[in-house]
Design a protein around this motif. Structure first.
Motif, short mmCIF file in Angstrom:
data_model
loop_
_atom_site.label_atom_id
_atom_site.label_comp_id
_atom_site.label_asym_id
_atom_site.label_seq_id
_atom_site.Cartn_x
_atom_site.Cartn_y
_atom_site.Cartn_z
N MET A 1 0.84 -1.18 0.00
CA MET A 1 0.00 0.00 0.00
C MET A 1 0.89 1.24 0.00
O MET A 1 2.02 1.19 0.45
N ARG A 2 0.36 2.32 -0.47
CA ARG A 2 1.10 3.58 -0.52
C ARG A 2 0.93 4.33 0.80
O ARG A 2 0.07 4.02 1.61
N ILE A 3 1.75 5.33 0.98
CA ILE A 3 1.76 6.07 2.24
C ILE A 3 0.40 6.72 2.52
O ILE A 3 -0.05 6.75 3.66
N SER A 4 -0.27 7.20 1.48
CA SER A 4 -1.58 7.82 1.69
C SER A 4 -2.59 6.79 2.19
O SER A 4 -3.44 7.10 3.03
N GLU A 5 -2.49 5.57 1.71
CA GLU A 5 -3.38 4.50 2.18
C GLU A 5 -3.07 4.12 3.63
O GLU A 5 -3.97 3.88 4.42
N LEU A 6 -1.78 4.08 3.95
CA LEU A 6 -1.36 3.78 5.32
C LEU A 6 -1.85 4.88 6.26
O LEU A 6 -2.36 4.59 7.34
N LYS A 8 -4.42 6.86 5.83
CA LYS A 8 -5.87 6.76 5.95
C LYS A 8 -6.27 5.60 6.86
O LYS A 8 -7.16 5.73 7.69
N ALA A 9 -5.59 4.48 6.73
CA ALA A 9 -5.92 3.29 7.51
C ALA A 9 -5.63 3.47 9.00
O ALA A 9 -6.29 2.86 9.84
N THR A 10 -4.66 4.32 9.33
CA THR A 10 -4.25 4.47 10.73
C THR A 10 -4.66 5.81 11.33
O THR A 10 -4.61 5.97 12.55
N GLY A 11 -5.01 6.77 10.49
CA GLY A 11 -5.33 8.11 11.00
C GLY A 11 -4.09 8.90 11.37
O GLY A 11 -4.16 9.88 12.11
N VAL A 12 -2.94 8.49 10.85
CA VAL A 12 -1.68 9.17 11.14
C VAL A 12 -1.30 10.03 9.93
O VAL A 12 -1.34 9.57 8.80
N ASP A 13 -0.94 11.27 10.19
CA ASP A 13 -0.57 12.22 9.15
C ASP A 13 0.65 11.72 8.36
O ASP A 13 1.54 11.08 8.91
N LEU A 14 0.69 12.06 7.06
CA LEU A 14 1.80 11.65 6.19
C LEU A 14 3.16 12.07 6.74
O LEU A 14 4.11 11.28 6.75
N GLU A 15 3.25 13.32 7.18
CA GLU A 15 4.53 13.81 7.69
C GLU A 15 4.94 13.08 8.97
O GLU A 15 6.12 12.86 9.21
N THR A 16 3.97 12.70 9.77
CA THR A 16 4.26 11.95 10.99
C THR A 16 4.80 10.57 10.63
O THR A 16 5.75 10.08 11.27
N ILE A 17 4.22 9.95 9.62
CA ILE A 17 4.72 8.64 9.17
C ILE A 17 6.17 8.77 8.72
O ILE A 17 7.03 7.97 9.11
N GLU A 33 9.19 0.24 -8.45
CA GLU A 33 10.02 0.68 -9.58
C GLU A 33 9.85 2.16 -9.86
O GLU A 33 10.79 2.83 -10.30
N ASN A 34 8.66 2.69 -9.61
CA ASN A 34 8.41 4.10 -9.87
C ASN A 34 8.87 5.00 -8.71
O ASN A 34 8.69 6.21 -8.75
N GLY A 35 9.48 4.41 -7.67
CA GLY A 35 10.02 5.17 -6.55
C GLY A 35 9.08 5.34 -5.38
O GLY A 35 9.48 5.82 -4.33
N TYR A 36 7.83 4.94 -5.56
CA TYR A 36 6.87 5.07 -4.47
C TYR A 36 7.20 4.07 -3.36
O TYR A 36 7.64 2.96 -3.62
N ARG A 37 6.96 4.51 -2.13
CA ARG A 37 7.12 3.61 -0.99
C ARG A 37 6.00 2.57 -1.04
O ARG A 37 4.86 2.90 -1.34
N SER A 38 6.33 1.35 -0.68
CA SER A 38 5.34 0.28 -0.65
C SER A 38 5.28 -0.30 0.77
O SER A 38 6.19 -0.98 1.22
N TYR A 39 4.20 0.02 1.47
CA TYR A 39 4.02 -0.41 2.85
C TYR A 39 3.29 -1.74 2.92
O TYR A 39 2.46 -2.05 2.07
N THR A 40 3.58 -2.50 3.96
CA THR A 40 2.98 -3.83 4.15
C THR A 40 2.10 -3.84 5.39
O THR A 40 2.00 -2.84 6.11
N GLY A 41 1.52 -4.99 5.63
CA GLY A 41 0.73 -5.18 6.84
C GLY A 41 1.55 -4.99 8.10
O GLY A 41 1.02 -4.57 9.13
N GLU A 42 2.84 -5.31 8.03
CA GLU A 42 3.72 -5.10 9.19
C GLU A 42 3.84 -3.62 9.52
O GLU A 42 3.85 -3.24 10.69
N HIS A 43 3.93 -2.80 8.48
CA HIS A 43 3.98 -1.35 8.70
C HIS A 43 2.67 -0.86 9.33
O HIS A 43 2.69 -0.04 10.26
N LEU A 44 1.58 -1.38 8.84
CA LEU A 44 0.26 -1.01 9.36
C LEU A 44 0.17 -1.39 10.84
O LEU A 44 -0.26 -0.58 11.67
N GLU A 45 0.59 -2.59 11.18
CA GLU A 45 0.55 -3.04 12.57
C GLU A 45 1.45 -2.19 13.45
O GLU A 45 1.05 -1.76 14.54
#
Length: 143
Positions: A1-6, A8-17, A33-45
């Motif tokens: 998932m992307r940072i914006s999805e993370l 939204k899922a946690t209620g934590v601001d992008l800059e705070t992440i 490949e496009n440089g975007y961060r890819s977060y996992t369920g571990e990041h969410l937890e």
């Protein structure tokens, strides 16, 4: 998932992440490949854990210690108990301080119990007097 999805899922601001990543509280995600961060369920937890700790007003240094305990589940939890005991003590101290503040504000409020023009307001008189270094009702000695 992307940072914006993370976020939204946690209620934590992008800059705070991003801040948590820089502080090492949240592991750096893989990059697509496009440089975007890819977060996992571990990041969410982990982020949900951090958010819960912060909701309990646990300082980040202590959150870092708790995260380290998660990584070492065989460790004795005595230090975790101590950490929470210290947090309880901080909360109790703040509550005591807040009760004192409430008392001071109530004493100040008692100086003006009806509507007046500003020049007749007991609250303003007390605040101005305090600004001039005089005693004020909210800091009067209790009997």
């Amino acid at each position: 998932m992307r940072i914006s999805e993370l976020a939204k899922a946690t209620g934590v601001d992008l800059e705070t992440i991003r801040y948590y990543e820089k502080q090492g509280l949240l592991p750096a995600p893989e990059r697509e490949e496009n440089g975007y961060r890819s977060y996992t369920g571990e990041h969410l937890e982990r982020l949900s854990f951090i958010r819960h700790c912060r909701a309990l007003d646990i300082p980040l240094a202590d959150v870092r210690r708790l995260v380290a305990f998660i990584a070492s589940p065989a460790e004795d939890c005595g230090d975790i108990n101590l950490l929470i005991d210290q947090q309880i003590a901080r909360v109790k101290a703040r509550l005591k301080s807040m009760r004192a503040l409430e008392k001071q504000l109530s004493q100040l409020r008692a100086r003006c119990d009806e509507r007046h023009h500003g020049k007749e307001c007991g609250i303003l008189h007390e605040l101005v007097a305090a600004a001039h270094g005089e005693a004020c009702a909210c800091h009067a000695e209790s009997p």
